[in-house]
Scaffold this active site. Structure first.
Site, short mmCIF file in Angstrom:
data_model
loop_
_atom_site.label_atom_id
_atom_site.label_comp_id
_atom_site.label_asym_id
_atom_site.label_seq_id
_atom_site.Cartn_x
_atom_site.Cartn_y
_atom_site.Cartn_z
N GLY A 12 32.85 25.70 42.20
CA GLY A 12 34.07 25.37 42.47
C GLY A 12 34.17 24.41 40.99
O GLY A 12 34.81 23.25 40.89
N SER A 13 33.59 25.07 39.88
CA SER A 13 34.12 24.47 38.97
C SER A 13 34.91 24.67 37.74
O SER A 13 36.12 23.59 37.64
CB SER A 13 33.09 24.96 37.38
OG SER A 13 32.99 25.73 37.36
N LYS A 65 38.87 42.60 58.09
CA LYS A 65 39.76 41.77 56.47
C LYS A 65 41.13 41.31 57.13
O LYS A 65 41.88 39.77 56.94
CB LYS A 65 40.23 42.09 55.73
CG LYS A 65 40.22 41.91 54.40
CD LYS A 65 40.74 42.42 53.03
CE LYS A 65 39.40 43.27 52.59
NZ LYS A 65 38.92 41.28 51.77
N MET A 90 34.46 35.89 46.05
CA MET A 90 34.48 36.94 46.21
C MET A 90 34.52 37.96 46.97
O MET A 90 34.47 38.41 47.80
CB MET A 90 32.98 36.08 46.38
CG MET A 90 31.96 35.76 45.92
SD MET A 90 32.31 35.99 43.42
CE MET A 90 30.73 36.77 43.77
N ARG A 91 36.19 37.68 47.65
CA ARG A 91 35.85 39.19 48.36
C ARG A 91 37.52 39.20 47.74
O ARG A 91 38.17 38.73 46.71
CB ARG A 91 36.69 38.58 49.70
CG ARG A 91 35.93 37.98 50.47
CD ARG A 91 36.05 37.85 52.01
NE ARG A 91 34.52 36.89 51.89
CZ ARG A 91 33.50 37.68 52.79
NH1 ARG A 91 33.99 39.14 53.11
NH2 ARG A 91 33.12 36.90 53.10
N ILE A 93 41.35 40.52 47.45
CA ILE A 93 42.40 40.42 48.95
C ILE A 93 43.23 41.48 49.01
O ILE A 93 43.69 43.07 48.42
CB ILE A 93 43.57 39.69 47.52
CG1 ILE A 93 42.94 38.30 47.26
CG2 ILE A 93 44.89 39.22 48.27
CD1 ILE A 93 42.74 37.48 48.23
N HIS A 109 38.00 35.92 35.59
CA HIS A 109 36.79 37.01 34.84
C HIS A 109 36.77 36.70 33.67
O HIS A 109 37.07 36.51 32.82
CB HIS A 109 37.23 38.16 35.57
CG HIS A 109 36.69 39.56 35.32
ND1 HIS A 109 35.33 39.40 37.24
CD2 HIS A 109 35.71 40.27 34.56
CE1 HIS A 109 34.84 40.57 36.33
NE2 HIS A 109 34.79 40.98 35.53
C1 GRF Z 1 33.40 32.04 36.95
O1 GRF Z 1 32.88 32.17 36.03
C2 GRF Z 1 34.83 32.49 37.10
O2 GRF Z 1 35.39 33.91 36.30
C3 GRF Z 1 34.65 34.06 38.13
O3 GRF Z 1 33.64 33.35 39.26
C4 GRF Z 1 32.90 32.05 38.83
C5 GRF Z 1 33.67 30.40 39.51
O4 GRF Z 1 33.09 29.26 39.13
N1 GRF Z 1 35.95 35.07 38.61
P1 GRF Z 1 33.38 28.04 39.87
O5 GRF Z 1 32.41 28.75 40.72
O6 GRF Z 1 34.60 27.78 39.29
O7 GRF Z 1 32.69 27.32 38.79
#
Ligand code: GRF
Length: 190
Positions: A12-13, A65, A90-91, A93, A109
């Site tokens: 979640g950065s 889903k 990670m899914r 939609i 991405h």
């Molecule tokens: C990021 O690198 C984003 O591009 C990808 O997943 C990562 C998520 O990183 N889709 P974070 O959880 O926001 O740190």
């Protein structure tokens, strides 16, 4: 105040950076909800820290889903959402959410799409021995990282590659590009 909802599965950065920029007024919208499919994810702690509501679910406890997306949709319908922001969700939609929010779901991405779609885009770029990679913000469609591109930023990389360093640089780009692009979309400048 416009409202955005963030979907995330991990650290979640990006989530945190979007929240910070919203609190600072650099994003003209409030982060109204975090949707998370992983009860162990660190992003939940971050949401709690900023007192952001969460919708945490375990996909394994739903038959399909469609079933869990209907549950999410019920939560989302209570909010007047301007934008849904995927940040490490990670899914794929599914049609339930895609049809409810056409052209209003975006993703980030860690590659210059259409190169290196899917998992471990940074690893794919390293393996391909490229000299330029980067970050893409795009609309979400039914495919994996196939939706219309909204914004991109390149990063020059040279062998011998240091994966950690590349990851760090990619994240730094993401943390600037995503909030900026979200604000531009809110202002309808894109
Ligand atoms: C990021 O690198 C984003 O591009 C990808 O997943 C990562 C998520 O990183 N889709 P974070 O959880 O926001 O740190």
């Amino acid at each position: 105040m416009k409202k955005i909802v963030i979907f995330a599965s991990g650290t979640g950065s990006n989530f945190e950076e979007i929240v910070i920029q919203s609190l600072r007024g650099n994003i003209d919208a409030e982060v109204a909800l975090l949707v998370c499919d992983n009860q162990e994810a660190f992003v939940i702690e971050k949401a709690n820290r900023y007192k952001i509501e969460t919708c945490v679910f375990d996909p394994r406890s739903y038959a399909s889903k469609k079933a869990y997306e209907q549950m999410i949709l019920r939560r989302l319908k209570a909010i007047d959402i301007t934008l849904i922001v995927l940040a490490g969700y990670m899914r794929l939609i599914g049609p339930t959410l895609l049809h409810a929010y056409p052209n209003r779901i975006i993703n980030i991405h860690p590659s210059l799409l259409p190169a290196f779609k899917g998992l471990d885009a940074i690893g794919q770029a390293i393996k391909a021995n490229v000299r330029v990679t980067g970050v893409t913000v795009h609309y979400v469609d039914a495919g994996m990282d196939t939706g219309r591109i909204i914004a991109q930023e390149a990063l020059a990389i040279t062998p011998p590659y240091h994966r950690k360093k590349i990851e760090h640089e990619i994240h730094q780009i993401e943390h600037k590009l995503y909030p900026k692009t979200i604000q531009q979309l809110l202002e309808e400048r894109l």
